[in-house]
Motif scaffolding. Structure first.
Motif, mmCIF file in Angstrom:
data_model
loop_
_atom_site.group_PDB
_atom_site.id
_atom_site.type_symbol
_atom_site.label_atom_id
_atom_site.label_comp_id
_atom_site.label_asym_id
_atom_site.label_seq_id
_atom_site.Cartn_x
_atom_site.Cartn_y
_atom_site.Cartn_z
ATOM 1 N N PHE A 32 0.820 -1.207 0.000
ATOM 2 C CA PHE A 32 0.000 0.000 0.000
ATOM 3 C C PHE A 32 0.858 1.264 0.000
ATOM 4 O O PHE A 32 1.372 1.684 1.038
ATOM 5 C CB PHE A 32 -0.937 -0.027 1.199
ATOM 6 N N VAL A 40 0.243 7.024 1.145
ATOM 7 C CA VAL A 40 -0.420 6.285 2.222
ATOM 8 C C VAL A 40 -0.329 7.013 3.563
ATOM 9 O O VAL A 40 -1.254 6.923 4.391
ATOM 10 C CB VAL A 40 0.170 4.860 2.325
ATOM 11 N N LEU A 62 -2.902 -6.620 3.001
ATOM 12 C CA LEU A 62 -1.685 -5.898 2.651
ATOM 13 C C LEU A 62 -0.454 -6.776 2.876
ATOM 14 O O LEU A 62 -0.394 -7.536 3.842
ATOM 15 C CB LEU A 62 -1.540 -4.631 3.488
#
Length: 274
Positions: A32, A40, A62
């Motif tokens: 991510f 992020v 993730l």
């Protein structure tokens, strides 16, 4: 077992398109880095809530928080950067993902890596100590212009910090871009690799190419890692259309090419993946 993941922002800024494209290619994990073109670490709480809901709806997770931690100059103030680091640590809890991708600081223009060695090692040790207290593993990526751009300096960092909370995210293309022989890098670091970034590079064309089409030896390295007991994530980061210092872009169509290339390579090597 290895698990396939990807920097999904290479597909599109739109999170729904990101995840749907990954699922189309049987990839269920995301490294991510950004959605909506926003890093992020800079997303709002509401945006994180929405993205986590999208992941849960699709049964996805993730592989790591793809943070830019460590992507400041080695002589820039450290304390403000620790505040950014705290955001990444909190996101590990929020997404139930105890891994953060990190870097080892840019070398200021006009100076040498040796000039900043002590400060880089101090900063990396401080972050690793915090990570260990929080139950998080830092995946140190090699990159051009960063202190740890060669295998020797990545090993130096890992040896000096000597923490179970700091491991190596091996990026073959980034090593090739700085003239680092892949065989030497792999032999030196393979026992320290806990994360694999799938980015290949053609040194003659000077551009990124799908896995197996460059000189990164990606199929062989992953097969060797698996034979040695590697269990972790192989993360697609193709950079097929755009390759910049802070990000890359591949687009949905070329991402499909990259995914198929990796999966074909792994199948040929007899590597099982999920």
């Amino acid at each position: 077992m290895i698990y396939l993941s990807a920097f999904a922002d290479e597909i599109s800024p739109d999170p729904t398109e990101q995840l749907d494209t990954l699922l189309m290619h049987s990839i269920r994990f995301v490294e991510f880095r950004s959605i909506f073109g926003i890093n992020v670490l800079d997303l709002t709480d509401e945006q994180h809530e929405q993205f986590r809901s999208l992941l849960k709806e699709r049964g996805m997770g993730l592989s790591a928080i793809g943070s830019p931690i460590g992507k400041i100059k080695a002589d820039e103030p450290f304390e403000p950067h620790l505040e950014r680091y705290e955001i990444a640590l909190k996101l590990c809890d929020f997404y139930e993902c105890p891994r953060i991708r990190v870097f080892s600081y840019y070398i200021p223009q006009g100076s040498s890596p040796a000039d900043h060695r002590d400060e880089v090692l101090r900063r990396m040790a401080a972050k690793a100590e915090i990570a260990q207290q929080r139950g998080v593993t830092l995946m140190l990526e090699n990159e051009k212009g960063i202190y740890g751009d060669t295998a020797d300096r990545v090993k130096e960092i890992l040896d000096a910090v000597h923490s179970p909370a700091l491991a190596h995210a091996f990026d073959p293309a980034n090593y090739l871009e700085v003239g680092q022989p892949i065989d030497k890098a792999w032999t030196m670091l393979r026992d320290r690799v806990a994360h694999f970034h799938v980015k290949d590079y053609d040194t003659k064309l000077k551009k990124n190419v799908p896995a197996g089409e460059g000189e990164g030896e990606i199929p062989r390295l992953i097969a060797d890692a698996v034979s040695r007991g590697f269990e972790g994530y192989c993360v697609l980061e193709p950079h097929l259309l755009v390759a910049e210092a802070s990000t890359g872009f591949t687009g949905p169509e070329r991402f499909g090419d990259a995914a198929v290339a990796l999966q074909t390579c792994l199948s040929r090597e007899g590597v099982t993946y999920a």
